[in-house]
Design an enzyme around this catalytic site. Structure first.
Site, PDB file in Angstrom:
ATOM      1  N   SER A 248      -3.826   6.466  -0.181  1.00 11.48           N
ATOM      2  CA  SER A 248      -3.836   6.648  -1.363  1.00 11.48           C
ATOM      3  C   SER A 248      -4.565   6.107  -2.158  1.00 11.48           C
ATOM      4  CB  SER A 248      -2.668   6.734  -2.232  1.00 11.48           C
ATOM      5  OG  SER A 248      -1.685   5.454  -2.150  1.00 11.48           O
ATOM      6  N   LYS A 249      -4.600   6.525  -2.951  1.00 12.31           N
ATOM      7  CA  LYS A 249      -5.893   6.042  -4.425  1.00 12.31           C
ATOM      8  C   LYS A 249      -5.586   4.111  -3.774  1.00 12.31           C
ATOM      9  CE  LYS A 249      -3.419   9.314  -5.308  1.00 12.31           C
ATOM     10  NZ  LYS A 249      -2.564   9.257  -4.474  1.00 12.31           N
ATOM     11  N   ARG A 250      -4.516   4.152  -3.974  1.00 12.92           N
ATOM     12  CA  ARG A 250      -4.393   2.809  -3.977  1.00 12.92           C
ATOM     13  C   ARG A 250      -5.087   1.406  -3.106  1.00 12.92           C
ATOM     14  NH1 ARG A 250      -0.216   0.725  -1.385  1.00 12.92           N
ATOM     15  NH2 ARG A 250       0.524   3.311  -0.874  1.00 12.92           N
ATOM     16  N   HIS A 251      -5.350   2.277  -2.577  1.00 13.27           N
ATOM     17  CA  HIS A 251      -6.281   1.636  -0.957  1.00 13.27           C
ATOM     18  C   HIS A 251      -8.009   2.024  -1.050  1.00 13.27           C
ATOM     19  CE1 HIS A 251      -2.427   3.555   0.820  1.00 13.27           C
ATOM     20  NE2 HIS A 251      -2.499   1.829   1.405  1.00 13.27           N
ATOM     21  N   GLY A 252      -8.167   2.642  -2.699  1.00 12.03           N
ATOM     22  CA  GLY A 252      -9.082   2.640  -2.907  1.00 12.03           C
ATOM     23  C   GLY A 252     -10.195   3.921  -2.137  1.00 12.03           C
TER      24      GLY A 252
END
Length: 482
Positions: A248-252
């Site tokens: 997810s966006k959390r991972h970049g």
RNA sequence: GGCGCCAUGGUGUAAUUGGUUAACACGUCGCCCUCUCAAGGCGAAGAGUUCGGGUUCGAUCCCCGAUGGCGCUACCA
């Protein structure tokens, strides 16, 4: 595989976001499969969720697909323009006794669900409308009472399918609720539109993310109810972030286009993606780099692994450098130029010089961004000095002074070749009693603004005498600690 | 919670499908090269195949269980 029948596959994203890496890989696998077996690759946009879908997202998805080089043979088809097909399919199901009208409102359902959960019961639809007599239902409907259409899941038994990658998967029908086919506004849900379309488009293989395994029986049930032949299902494991949770966006970056913006070469990205969750098998186990044509030749469903894969940026970066290094300068040029446009950098060098500069620099490039950043000094005079490089090699005032003096040697030198420039510098160093290395490293920073560069004398000849002299003369003015 | 799926070094994948010192690549570390940094060359560490039972002369591979992770559990897709 069905012999004598060329495969028809599809990629069916919903335009509720940009093309993300998981979707891109699903698209890639479908595309590879179609190309490998002389099949047809169809693009279908599943935009029946009007709330969340947008046209901009459609364009974003197409852009992402074009970037990794996936071309489709049919489509894009939009489900929002095929609503008739879905209502007709729903009617067939109702006529066959496989579906029924449901008058429960969303609010009622939510409340009952909450109650069931609170009471520790499974929050499944209680099928109350299934018991309404057909005539009664028809009456209420024609009286204008809003209603949805639900599929009547068989009471007992189980439903399963043979997955091309996971093998036999079976679900008890008791676990499957009477799912909604048509919402009360007449718009189909995913469950209906997929099978209606997959059937209508005569798909032979459904290659999609493993997150769809659980609702596959809902589709299998519909195929059976419609008396249709089932396609082959092949579920592809998911791509996870480094912490092994869903990417997810959390991972970049999660959008494919973000990788383009990050200076990744499309072929590298494609190659990397192809090997995430798929392997060409023992015959090619020692290889990692595969051209598009090779992948098209090698791809098959049985190389797909069952376990989820972690997206590894380091490995992607490695693929990127491999591709950049392997590219000829004229193949690399358009990519580099795009990077320059993005960086608003306008190289002040003739075309052929640019090409040879790219050749000079690409062994040290890991990313297209390098050409718009660290390598700027080669292509024009608009560049900056890396402060770390200056502190590393130009903090000595004596070195700076010597470089300024050295400039005049080059100014008056009879020739200006790789050999001669080296000879001049080394002679000068000896004469001054300093180590050649100190001058070389200092000159590198003075000339390129960087501590990292190709061999200094190759750099000098590439830059040309005029620039070299000018930049060396300016050494004293380079900002930074002295 | 229920249902389903998965499980090989840190990561991606191999292992003639029961017989290997468990292989390759990325990453990490060291050395060489050297004008920097990459690259390259050489070398190293890192898994006894999640754990526990079985079946078998023999299990990474077959069976059972546990654990963990992931997915689904909507009038989203």
């Amino acid at each position: 595989m069905n012999p004598g029948k060329s495969p028809r596959v599809r990629f069916a994203p919903s335009p509720t976001g940009y093309l993300h890496v998981g979707g891109a890989r699903t698209a890639l696998f479908n595309w590879l499969f179609a190309r490998r077996f002389g099949g047809t690759f169809i693009l279908r946009i599943e935009d029946t969720d009007f709330e969340r879908s947008s046209e901009a997202m459609v364009e974003g998805i197409l852009e992402g697909m074009r970037w990794i080089g996936l071309d489709w043979d049919e489509g894009p088809f939009f489900q929002s323009r095929r609503l008739d097909l879905y209502t007709q399919t729903a009617e067939r199901l109702i006529a066959g006794g496989h579906a029924y009208y449901c008058f429960c409102t969303k609010e009622e359902l939510e409340q009952r669900r909450a109650e069931a959960t609170a009471a520790g019961r499974p929050p499944m639809y209680d099928r109350r409308c299934r018991k309404i007599a057909r005539e009664t239902a028809a009456q209420r409907r024609s009286a204008g009472e809003p209603c949805a259409v639900r599929f009547a899941v068989p009471e007992g038994g189980s439903t399963g399918f043979d997955d091309a990658v996971f093998g036999r998967v079976e679900f008890s029908n008791a676990e499957i609720e009477d799912f909604v086919l048509l919402r009360s506004d007449g718009i189909p849900t995913y469950h209906l539109s997929v099978v209606a379309d997959d059937l209508d488009m005569e798909l032979t293989h459904i290659i999609r993310g493993a997150d769809h395994i659980s609702n596959t029986p809902k589709q299998v049930l519909q195929y059976a109810a419609l008396g249709a032949e089932m396609p082959v299902f092949a579920h592809v494991p998911l791509i996870l972030g480094p912490d092994k949770t869903r990417l997810s966006k959390r991972h970049g970056a999660t959008s494919v286009i973000a990788y383009k913006d990050m200076g990744i070469v499309p072929e590298a990205f494609r190659n990397f993606l192809a090997l995430l969750g798929w392997s060409p098998g023992t015959a090619h186990k020692d290889r990692e780099i595969f051209s598009s044509d090779e992948l098209k030749q090698l791809f098959s469903l049985d190389g797909i692994s069952k376990s989820n894969a972690v997206f590894d940026n380091d490995k992607l970066a490695w693929f990127n450098t491999e591709y950049i290094r392997a590219y000829s300068s004229d193949k690399l040029l358009p990519l580099v130029e795009e990077e320059w446009r993005r960086a608003e950098f306008h190289p002040a060098r003739p075309h052929d010089e640019i090409l040879s500069l790219i050749d000079l620099l690409k062994p040290r490039a890991r990313n297209l961004k390098d050409f718009g950043g660290p390598f700027r000094a080669y292509f024009g005079d608009d560049f900056e000095y890396d402060p770390a490089a200056v502190t590393k090699f130009l903090k000595d005032a004596a070195v700076r002074a010597l470089l300024v003096e050295l400039a005049e040697r080059y100014y008056t030198a009879a020739e200006f070749t790789e050999a001669s420039t080296e000879q001049v510098l080394r002679g000068f160093a000896e004469e001054k009693g300093v180590k050649a290395g100190a001058l070389i490293n200092g000159a590198r920073v003075a000339l390129t603004g960087q501590a990292v560069a190709p061999s200094l004398f190759a750099v000098m000849t590439a830059l040309g005498r005029e620039r070299v002299v000018r930049r060396l003369r300016d050494t004293g003015g380079i900002p930074g600690d002295v």
